[in-house]
Design a protein around this motif. Structure first.
Motif, PDB file in Angstrom:
ATOM      1  N   ILE A 248       1.113  -1.008  -0.264  1.00 37.60           N
ATOM      2  CA  ILE A 248       0.064  -0.091   0.157  1.00 37.60           C
ATOM      3  C   ILE A 248       0.620   1.843  -0.101  1.00 37.60           C
ATOM      4  N   ILE A 253      -1.374   8.787  -1.103  1.00 33.91           N
ATOM      5  CA  ILE A 253      -2.487   9.299  -0.406  1.00 33.91           C
ATOM      6  C   ILE A 253      -2.436  10.335  -0.421  1.00 33.91           C
ATOM      7  N   GLU A 258      -6.597   9.261   3.258  1.00 33.32           N
ATOM      8  CA  GLU A 258      -6.674   8.115   4.187  1.00 33.32           C
ATOM      9  C   GLU A 258      -7.883   7.179   4.224  1.00 33.32           C
ATOM     10  N   LYS A 259      -8.593   7.718   5.542  1.00 34.66           N
ATOM     11  CA  LYS A 259     -10.243   6.739   5.388  1.00 34.66           C
ATOM     12  C   LYS A 259     -10.921   6.710   4.019  1.00 34.66           C
ATOM     13  N   LYS A 262      -8.538   3.988   1.286  1.00 36.09           N
ATOM     14  CA  LYS A 262      -7.726   2.909   1.836  1.00 36.09           C
ATOM     15  C   LYS A 262      -8.716   1.484   1.739  1.00 36.09           C
ATOM     16  N   ILE A 265      -9.100   0.463  -2.140  1.00 39.28           N
ATOM     17  CA  ILE A 265      -8.272  -0.481  -1.858  1.00 39.28           C
ATOM     18  C   ILE A 265      -8.575  -1.586  -1.951  1.00 39.28           C
ATOM     19  N   GLU A 266      -8.289  -1.862  -0.674  1.00 37.72           N
ATOM     20  CA  GLU A 266      -8.042  -3.143   0.157  1.00 37.72           C
ATOM     21  C   GLU A 266      -8.844  -3.578  -0.212  1.00 37.72           C
ATOM     22  N   HIS A 310      -6.032   5.329  -7.472  1.00 38.25           N
ATOM     23  CA  HIS A 310      -6.403   4.428  -6.170  1.00 38.25           C
ATOM     24  C   HIS A 310      -6.653   3.345  -6.793  1.00 38.25           C
TER      25      HIS A 310
END
Length: 369
Positions: A248, A253, A258-259, A262, A265-266, A310
């Motif tokens: 990552i 980012i 970020e919140k 991410k 992406i995950e 992203h």
């Protein structure tokens, strides 16, 4: 309806774009047109993501779990089948619906899009929608195809192939290839040029696009003049090498976002591992038909690839582009800052989606014979 952004932002993307080398591939970077900040999320996407995150606080955590169970498929289809674009093209086009016979006699629905003033002997964009092989439809990308035909006066064809798991692999793949061969045989009947068929697809549709290209090469049919891959699924089998390995930390980012960035992406990184179960027990993931990254042909046609900053699939898209370039295949890669997956579904919502359609037209004009 009107665009949810000023059209000047589309021009701003083109004016601000620049080239750089990313993971061994020269890419065309498309900055966010109206926001500065390395690794930031586009403000339009950020607004909708905040709304979605608020809604998900009140939903069960397993709601977005992706597996082959009927409940999971039904739940995710409701999301994937939603038309998210804003209608900006309301006239000067026609959409003709036809069917093409599959190998087993099934009538495959297709849509032929034209402007009211199509050019003679037109290049054809044959577009294959995404949706994880189990969802989606031509309707989801129809606004992109309408915009394409009305701005270029070229022809587009969309296909509604049969979906898994009810129709396990290779049914959907074979449907798409059957339609490609039909276009090759019948292009002139609807004003197209069989020598200028450009096959394109988004996400799982990119995988289906490569299946069509590879089968055409194998069968010595030379049907595909060029291929266009939008955030494609090219490494379903998870081939690991120096070009596909990443963490990552390899993705820029913006700290304040970020919140929101991410989790997306995950989620996609986990979802791709379930596609084999959805496609069926006979699906051989480790073949070039489902994992085209493992066997890239030097005979591949001129290629256009586009992906978002992203998007989890961007890493494998860059790896695929590097293999093509190393083989001497003319390859263009556009990289949209601030975006994740499925932006072509958002014509009228994101200026980047409109810019991408402009690039499709430019790519076809440049590479037609």
């Amino acid at each position: 309806m009107s665009r949810k952004y000023e059209k000047s932002l589309v021009k701003a993307i083109e004016e601000k774009q620049y080239k750089e080398n990313r993971r061994g591939v020269e890419i065309i970077v498309k900055p966010i047109p109206d926001f500065e900040g390395k690794g930031a999320m586009d403000p339009r996407l950020l607004k909708s993501t905040k709304k979605m995150n608020l809604m998900m606080k009140f939903m069960p955590k397993n709601l977005m779990k992706m597996d082959g169970s009927p409940k999971s498929i039904e739940r995710l289809r409701k999301i994937f089948n939603n038309v998210d674009s804003t209608e900006i093209i309301t006239d000067n086009f026609i959409r003709e619906r036809k069917t093409v016979k599959a190998e087993d006699g099934y009538d495959i629905p297709i849509s032929i899009f034209k402007s009211n003033t199509p050019i003679e002997n037109s290049p054809i964009l044959y577009f294959i929608h995404g949706g994880g092989f189990f969802a989606g439809s031509t309707d989801v990308v129809a606004e992109a195809l309408k915009l394409f035909v009305t701005t270029t006066n070229m022809i587009a064809v969309g296909v509604d192939y049969r979906l898994a798991p009810e129709n396990p692999y290779p049914t959907g793949h074979k449907d798409c290839y059957s339609v490609l061969k039909w276009i090759g045989e019948n292009a002139e009947s609807f004003g197209g040029d069989s020598k200028n068929i450009f096959v394109g697809g988004d996400s799982a549709g990119g995988n289906l696009t490569l299946y069509c290209s590879n089968r055409s090469i194998e069968d010595n049919l030379d049907l595909v003049r060029g291929q266009l891959l939008f955030y494609p699924t090219v490494n379903m089998g998870g081939v690991k090498d120096e070009n596909t390995e990443f963490t990552i930390a390899d993705i820029d980012i913006y700290p304040d976002h970020e919140k929101y960035i991410k989790p997306g992406i995950e989620m996609f990184s986990q979802a791709t591992s379930s596609l084999g179960d959805i496609l069926g027990s006979d699906a051989e993931i480790m073949t070039k038909y489902l994992t085209p990254y493992m066997d890239v042909s030097q005979k591949s046609p001129v290629t256009f690839i586009s992906s978002g900053e992203h998007d989890f699939l961007t890493i494998e898209s860059l790896a695929y582009a590097k293999k093509l370039k190393d083989l001497g295949v003319d390859t263009t890669f556009t990289y949209y800052c601030g975006l994740g997956h499925a932006y072509l579904d958002h014509i009228g919502n994101y200026p980047q989606a409109e810019d991408c359609v402009n690039d499709i037209g430019d790519f076809i004009r440049k590479n037609r014979v």
